[in-house]
Design an enzyme around this catalytic site. Sequence first.
Site, PDB file in Angstrom:
ATOM      1  CG  ASP A 190       2.036  -5.506  -2.669  1.00 33.91           C
ATOM      2  OD1 ASP A 190       1.958  -4.310  -2.709  1.00 33.91           O
ATOM      3  OD2 ASP A 190       2.608  -6.250  -1.649  1.00 33.91           O
ATOM      4  CD  GLU A 249      -0.198  -1.503  -2.177  1.00 36.85           C
ATOM      5  OE1 GLU A 249       0.530  -0.506  -1.585  1.00 36.85           O
ATOM      6  OE2 GLU A 249      -0.422  -2.343  -2.096  1.00 36.85           O
ATOM      7  CG  ASP A 304       5.664  -9.211  -0.690  1.00 30.86           C
ATOM      8  OD1 ASP A 304       5.514  -7.879  -0.469  1.00 30.86           O
ATOM      9  OD2 ASP A 304       6.767  -9.881   0.087  1.00 30.86           O
TER      10      ASP A 304
END
EC number: 3.1.21.10
Length: 186
Positions: free
Chosen positions: A7, A73, A145
Amino acid sequence: MRILGIDPGLQTTGFGVVDVDGHRLRYVASGTVRTTGRATGLALGDLPGRLKVLFDGVSEVAARYQPSTAAVEIIFVNVNPQSTLLLGQARGAALTALVNANLPVAEYTALQMKKAVVGHGRAAKSQVQEMVRRLLELPGLPGTDAADALGLAITHAHAGAAMARVGEVAQLTRRQHAMYKAGRSY
């Protein structure tokens, strides 16, 4: 198969490592790579230094856990274009570290990850954390996160094989890795 989820973020990048055996998921590790603060000695304004910390951190995670693939992502365009550009640079540093480690990289939007993990794309961060905890049978909630990174790994575990067959996941082949490392892109 071992999947590394990333991420990306300029201040904090989450990572999550999951082993997949058929439909069974097993938690391996998760955490964050931070680019500012006492540990790095870097200020917010030192963008090149922070990108190096991020590259080195993701490289270290890939070397330590030896994943067979990665899921990252895809960023969205933010209201603030400057923030979007900075996040894009952080994402680029993370992707470069993964490609440098010869990992195939799949990309998913936050909406795809939330839908795969929670069941709907507009899930709150707390819902993602709770479902990741349940799916991986963790004793407590992972940080936001790390939860997003684990969610990306879970998404790829469930959807990656089927999506790759129909070409919906952008994956870099070993030949493409070799071309990029050699400076060619034909």
